[in-house]
Design a protein around this motif. Structure first.
Motif, PDB file in Angstrom:
ATOM      1  N   GLY A   1       0.856  -1.182   0.000  1.00  0.00           N
ATOM      2  CA  GLY A   1       0.000   0.000   0.000  1.00  0.00           C
ATOM      3  C   GLY A   1       0.887   1.224   0.000  1.00  0.00           C
ATOM      4  N   PHE A   2       0.282   2.385   0.245  1.00  0.00           N
ATOM      5  CA  PHE A   2       1.028   3.645   0.239  1.00  0.00           C
ATOM      6  C   PHE A   2       0.795   4.386   1.540  1.00  0.00           C
ATOM      7  N   LYS A   3       1.783   5.196   1.918  1.00  0.00           N
ATOM      8  CA  LYS A   3       1.730   5.954   3.177  1.00  0.00           C
ATOM      9  C   LYS A   3       1.967   7.426   2.883  1.00  0.00           C
ATOM     10  N   ALA A   4       1.163   8.268   3.529  1.00  0.00           N
ATOM     11  CA  ALA A   4       1.349   9.716   3.419  1.00  0.00           C
ATOM     12  C   ALA A   4       1.170  10.346   4.789  1.00  0.00           C
TER      13      ALA A   4
ATOM     14  N   ASP B   1      -2.771  19.491  -0.013  1.00  0.00           N
ATOM     15  CA  ASP B   1      -4.120  19.024  -0.338  1.00  0.00           C
ATOM     16  C   ASP B   1      -4.228  18.525  -1.773  1.00  0.00           C
ATOM     17  N   HIS B   2      -3.583  19.205  -2.711  1.00  0.00           N
ATOM     18  CA  HIS B   2      -3.657  18.766  -4.105  1.00  0.00           C
ATOM     19  C   HIS B   2      -3.005  17.396  -4.267  1.00  0.00           C
ATOM     20  N   THR B   3      -1.816  17.206  -3.662  1.00  0.00           N
ATOM     21  CA  THR B   3      -1.149  15.913  -3.750  1.00  0.00           C
ATOM     22  C   THR B   3      -1.999  14.820  -3.123  1.00  0.00           C
ATOM     23  N   LEU B   4      -2.643  15.145  -2.017  1.00  0.00           N
ATOM     24  CA  LEU B   4      -3.447  14.155  -1.309  1.00  0.00           C
ATOM     25  C   LEU B   4      -4.588  13.651  -2.175  1.00  0.00           C
ATOM     26  N   ILE B   5      -5.375  14.552  -2.729  1.00  0.00           N
ATOM     27  CA  ILE B   5      -6.548  14.087  -3.484  1.00  0.00           C
ATOM     28  C   ILE B   5      -6.148  13.490  -4.831  1.00  0.00           C
ATOM     29  N   GLN B   6      -5.110  14.044  -5.476  1.00  0.00           N
ATOM     30  CA  GLN B   6      -4.636  13.471  -6.731  1.00  0.00           C
ATOM     31  C   GLN B   6      -4.000  12.103  -6.482  1.00  0.00           C
ATOM     32  N   GLY B   7      -3.234  12.010  -5.400  1.00  0.00           N
ATOM     33  CA  GLY B   7      -2.647  10.719  -5.045  1.00  0.00           C
ATOM     34  C   GLY B   7      -3.709   9.677  -4.735  1.00  0.00           C
ATOM     35  N   MET B   8      -4.752  10.076  -4.026  1.00  0.00           N
ATOM     36  CA  MET B   8      -5.852   9.153  -3.748  1.00  0.00           C
ATOM     37  C   MET B   8      -6.466   8.622  -5.035  1.00  0.00           C
ATOM     38  N   LYS B   9      -6.654   9.506  -5.995  1.00  0.00           N
ATOM     39  CA  LYS B   9      -7.234   9.095  -7.274  1.00  0.00           C
ATOM     40  C   LYS B   9      -6.351   8.044  -7.953  1.00  0.00           C
ATOM     41  N   GLU B  10      -5.035   8.272  -7.956  1.00  0.00           N
ATOM     42  CA  GLU B  10      -4.117   7.338  -8.603  1.00  0.00           C
ATOM     43  C   GLU B  10      -4.039   6.021  -7.832  1.00  0.00           C
ATOM     44  N   ILE B  11      -4.038   6.092  -6.509  1.00  0.00           N
ATOM     45  CA  ILE B  11      -3.965   4.878  -5.691  1.00  0.00           C
ATOM     46  C   ILE B  11      -5.229   4.046  -5.870  1.00  0.00           C
ATOM     47  N   ALA B  12      -6.381   4.700  -5.977  1.00  0.00           N
ATOM     48  CA  ALA B  12      -7.632   3.969  -6.198  1.00  0.00           C
ATOM     49  C   ALA B  12      -7.571   3.148  -7.485  1.00  0.00           C
ATOM     50  N   LYS B  13      -6.906   3.669  -8.494  1.00  0.00           N
ATOM     51  CA  LYS B  13      -6.777   2.939  -9.764  1.00  0.00           C
ATOM     52  C   LYS B  13      -5.970   1.653  -9.591  1.00  0.00           C
ATOM     53  N   THR B  14      -5.022   1.662  -8.660  1.00  0.00           N
ATOM     54  CA  THR B  14      -4.155   0.494  -8.463  1.00  0.00           C
ATOM     55  C   THR B  14      -4.802  -0.590  -7.616  1.00  0.00           C
TER      56      THR B  14
ATOM     57  N   ALA C   1      -9.332  13.914   5.293  1.00  0.00           N
ATOM     58  CA  ALA C   1      -8.982  12.738   4.510  1.00  0.00           C
ATOM     59  C   ALA C   1     -10.220  11.948   4.094  1.00  0.00           C
ATOM     60  N   ILE C   2     -11.174  11.849   4.974  1.00  0.00           N
ATOM     61  CA  ILE C   2     -12.406  11.124   4.644  1.00  0.00           C
ATOM     62  C   ILE C   2     -13.162  11.816   3.515  1.00  0.00           C
ATOM     63  N   TYR C   3     -13.270  13.136   3.584  1.00  0.00           N
ATOM     64  CA  TYR C   3     -13.953  13.871   2.510  1.00  0.00           C
ATOM     65  C   TYR C   3     -13.255  13.652   1.171  1.00  0.00           C
ATOM     66  N   TYR C   4     -11.931  13.726   1.168  1.00  0.00           N
ATOM     67  CA  TYR C   4     -11.182  13.552  -0.073  1.00  0.00           C
ATOM     68  C   TYR C   4     -11.322  12.118  -0.595  1.00  0.00           C
ATOM     69  N   ALA C   5     -11.221  11.145   0.306  1.00  0.00           N
ATOM     70  CA  ALA C   5     -11.309   9.750  -0.115  1.00  0.00           C
ATOM     71  C   ALA C   5     -12.681   9.408  -0.663  1.00  0.00           C
ATOM     72  N   GLU C   6     -13.702  10.044  -0.132  1.00  0.00           N
ATOM     73  CA  GLU C   6     -15.058   9.807  -0.641  1.00  0.00           C
ATOM     74  C   GLU C   6     -15.167  10.265  -2.095  1.00  0.00           C
ATOM     75  N   ILE C   7     -14.539  11.396  -2.406  1.00  0.00           N
ATOM     76  CA  ILE C   7     -14.543  11.900  -3.782  1.00  0.00           C
ATOM     77  C   ILE C   7     -13.689  11.004  -4.686  1.00  0.00           C
ATOM     78  N   ALA C   8     -12.512  10.628  -4.201  1.00  0.00           N
ATOM     79  CA  ALA C   8     -11.571   9.861  -5.025  1.00  0.00           C
ATOM     80  C   ALA C   8     -11.848   8.366  -5.012  1.00  0.00           C
ATOM     81  N   LYS C   9     -12.753   7.927  -4.108  1.00  0.00           N
ATOM     82  CA  LYS C   9     -13.072   6.502  -3.975  1.00  0.00           C
ATOM     83  C   LYS C   9     -11.807   5.676  -3.668  1.00  0.00           C
ATOM     84  N   CYS C  10     -11.042   6.176  -2.718  1.00  0.00           N
ATOM     85  CA  CYS C  10      -9.770   5.549  -2.355  1.00  0.00           C
ATOM     86  C   CYS C  10      -9.896   4.822  -1.015  1.00  0.00           C
TER      87      CYS C  10
END
Length: 442
Positions: free
Chosen positions: A147-150, A165-178, A226-235
Motif C-alpha cells: 500500500g502507500f503511506k502519506a 491538499d492537491h497531492t493528497l486528493i490526486q494521489g488518492m485518485k491514482e492509488i484507487a486505480k491500483t 482525509a475522509i472527505y477527499y477519499a469519498e470523492i476519489a473513492k480511495c
C-alpha cells in the motif's frame, strides 16, 4: 496424514478463531497440515507446548526500519530479530526513513533486495506518497507494495515531505486505480506547525507544551479532511496510530456509510499515558502524543468493544543522542517497542478479561484479511505455520539484555508483563526461543 512430519507441537492451548482448544499441531514444508487432539505419527522434531498458548504469529503492519541508508537507527537484521522475539512473524516496513525514501520503483526494488537478504521473518513494504511522485505510484503498485503511506503533518524528514491538499486528493485518485490502500498519519499540518511555533517561542518544550501542540482536534481535523477527499476519489484508507475516541467515532461514521476504511491504534497508547512522558521525557515522545489517563481508558474500552481493526507497534527507533534533549520540540519523536505489542495485548486481555481469540484477530487475523495475505493470520490447515508460543504463567521484565532492538532505550524498559514469548515460528522454522540458561549466566 501419512508420512513423517517436520514438526509436531504437542498439547498447546491453540488460539483458533472459534476459541481455545488443546490440540497437537502438525507441520510439514512450512504449512499446518493437521490439527488433532493427539498426533502419534513420526516427526523430525517435537515441541512440548503443554501449558502454553499458541497464537497466530503477529502481523505488525506499522514499523520503521531504516535500510537502506540509516541502518544505524535500526536495520532489517536487528529489527526482524526483535520482532521475532515479540511473537511477530511478518512486518510491514514504512517508506520514509531509508535513504532514499521508498517513493519510486527503483528505491522499492533496492529496499526489497536488502530486506530479502537480511530479514529473519516475512515482510511487506509500504510505498510513499509525497508531493511530485504521483506518476510513480502505478509502477510501485506493479512491483508489489502492500500500500502507500502519506503524512498530513511534518514528518521530521526532509526526504519525505508531507502531502499538500492537491497531492493528497490526486494521489488518492491514482492509488484507487491500483486497488491499493492509502495509510495516513492524520494530524493537521497547519495546526501542529502553528502550535509548535507558538509554544517554542515562549516555552521550554515541556511535556505539557508538547501535548498541547498536538491536540486531539489536530487529529480529528486531518481525519475528517482525509475522509472527505477519499469519498470523492473513492480511495481505500487505513488510519494509523489513532489516539482518540473522537477520531475513531468519525472514522466509524464513514465506515457506516460504506466507505472502505480500516483503523489501528498502537500498544503504547493502551499501556501508557501522558504521565509517562512527564516521567520518562523524550523516550516517551511520539506523534500523536500519549494522551491523558482518561483518554487512555477510553481507548482500552474501544479495544474491548472491538472497534479498532488492528493493533500495531509503530516501532520508530533512533540513536540515543536523538532523544537526549530535555526540550521535547528538539528530540526525535517515536516509540521503540516493536518487540512488545503482542505481550501488551495479552496483558490487556488478562487485565480486562478480553478473550484471546479477539487478541489474535487484532494482532494477526484482521490484518491478513485487510491486506489479502493468503495463508496468513489464522491457525488453519493449509496456512503457513506462523506461531507465537505464549506463557501466561511466567512474567517478563524488559531489560537491556532481553530487548533485541539495536538501541536499548524504550518506554517499555523496566515494565513487567504477566506473560512471556517462549518461542516464535515462521513457516514452521524456529526464529526465536527463550534461552533461560543464558539468562541465568548473565
Amino acid at each position: 496424514m501419512n508420512g513423517t512430519l517436520d514438526l509436531i507441537i504437542k498439547q498447546a492451548s491453540v488460539v483458533l478463531e472459534s476459541g481455545i482448544l488443546q490440540k497437537d499441531i502438525g507441520v510439514k514444508n512450512g504449512k499446518v497440515v493437521s490439527i488433532e487432539d493427539t498426533l502419534s505419527q513420526p516427526a523430525a522434531d517435537v515441541y512440548d507446548a503443554s501449558g502454553l498458548h499458541l497464537f497466530p504469529g503477529m502481523i505488525d503492519t506499522h514499523v520503521h526500519f531504516n535500510e537502506p541508508g540509516r541502518e544505524e537507527w535500526e536495520g532489517f537484521t536487528t529489527g526482524s530479530r526483535m520482532m521475532a522475539a515479540g511473537g511477530a512473524t511478518m512486518f510491514f516496513d514504512m517508506p520514509l526513513n531509508g535513504i532514499p525514501s521508498t517513493t519510486t520503483r527503483g528505491a522499492l526494488i533496492e529496499k526489497q533486495r536488502v530486506a530479502a537478504q537480511k530479514s529473519l521473518i516475512d515482510f511487506r513494504l509500504w510505498g510513499g506518497l509525497v508531493p511530485g511522485n504521483e506518476h510513480h505510484l502505478a509502477s510501485m503498485a506493479e512491483e508489489g507494495v502492500i500500500g502507500f503511506k502519506a503524512f498530513l503533518s511534518e514528518t521530521g524528514n526532509d526526504e519525505f515531505e508531507a502531502v499538500d491538499d492537491h497531492t493528497l486528493i490526486q494521489g488518492m485518485k491514482e492509488i484507487a486505480k491500483t486497488g491499493k490502500i492509502l495509510a495516513l498519519h492524520a494530524e493537521s499540518g497547519p495546526m501542529t506547525a502553528f502550535l509548535t511555533k507558538e509554544f517554542s517561542k515562549r516555552g521550554n518544550g515541556t511535556p505539557e507544551e508538547y501535548l498541547a501542540s498536538r491536540p486531539v482536534e489536530a487529529e480529528l481535523e486531518a481525519v475528517e479532511r482525509a475522509i472527505y477527499y477519499a469519498e470523492i476519489a473513492k480511495c481505500p484508507l487505513h488510519f494509523v496510530h489513532i489516539s482518540s475516541k473522537r477520531s475513531l467515532e468519525r472514522i466509524e461514521a464513514a465506515k457506516a456509510k460504506g466507505m472502505d476504511i480500516t483503523v489501528e491504534t498502537c500498544a503504547h497508547y493502551l499501556l501508557f499515558n501522558h504521565i509517562a512522558l512527564k516521567q520518562k521525557g523524550a523516550i516517551a515522545k511520539c506523534a500523536p502524543p500519549l494522551r491523558s489517563e482518561e483518554e487512555q481508558k477510553e481507548l482500552i474500552e474501544l479495544v474491548m468493544e472491538e472497534r479498532f481493526d488492528f493493533i500495531t507497534s509503530d516501532h520508530s527507533p533512533c540513536p540515543p543522542d536523538m532523544k537526549s534533549s530535555d526540550n521535547l520540540f528538539e528530540s526525535w519523536g517515536g516509540i521503540s517497542g516493536g518487540q512488545f505489542t503482542l505481550l501488551s495485548m495479552v496483558e490487556l486481555a488478562v487485565t480486562y478479561n478480553i478473550p484471546f481469540e479477539k487478541i489474535a484477530s487484532l494482532t494477526a487475523g484482521n490484518a491478513a484479511r485487510r491486506f489479502q495475505l493468503e495463508n496468513k493470520g489464522h491457525i488453519r490447515i493449509g496456512n503457513d505455520a506462523d506461531f507465537a508460543l505464549v506463557n501466561t504463567r511466567r512474567p517478563f521484565t524488559v531489560t537491556e539484555d532481553n530487548f533485541r532492538a539495536k538501541h536499548k532505550h524504550s518506554i517499555y524498559m523496566g515494565h513487567t508483563f504477566p506473560c512471556t514469548i517462549e518461542a516464535s515460528l515462521s513457516r514452521g522454522r524456529m526464529v526465536f526461543k527463550q534461552d533461560y540458561e543464558k539468562q541465568r549466566t548473565n
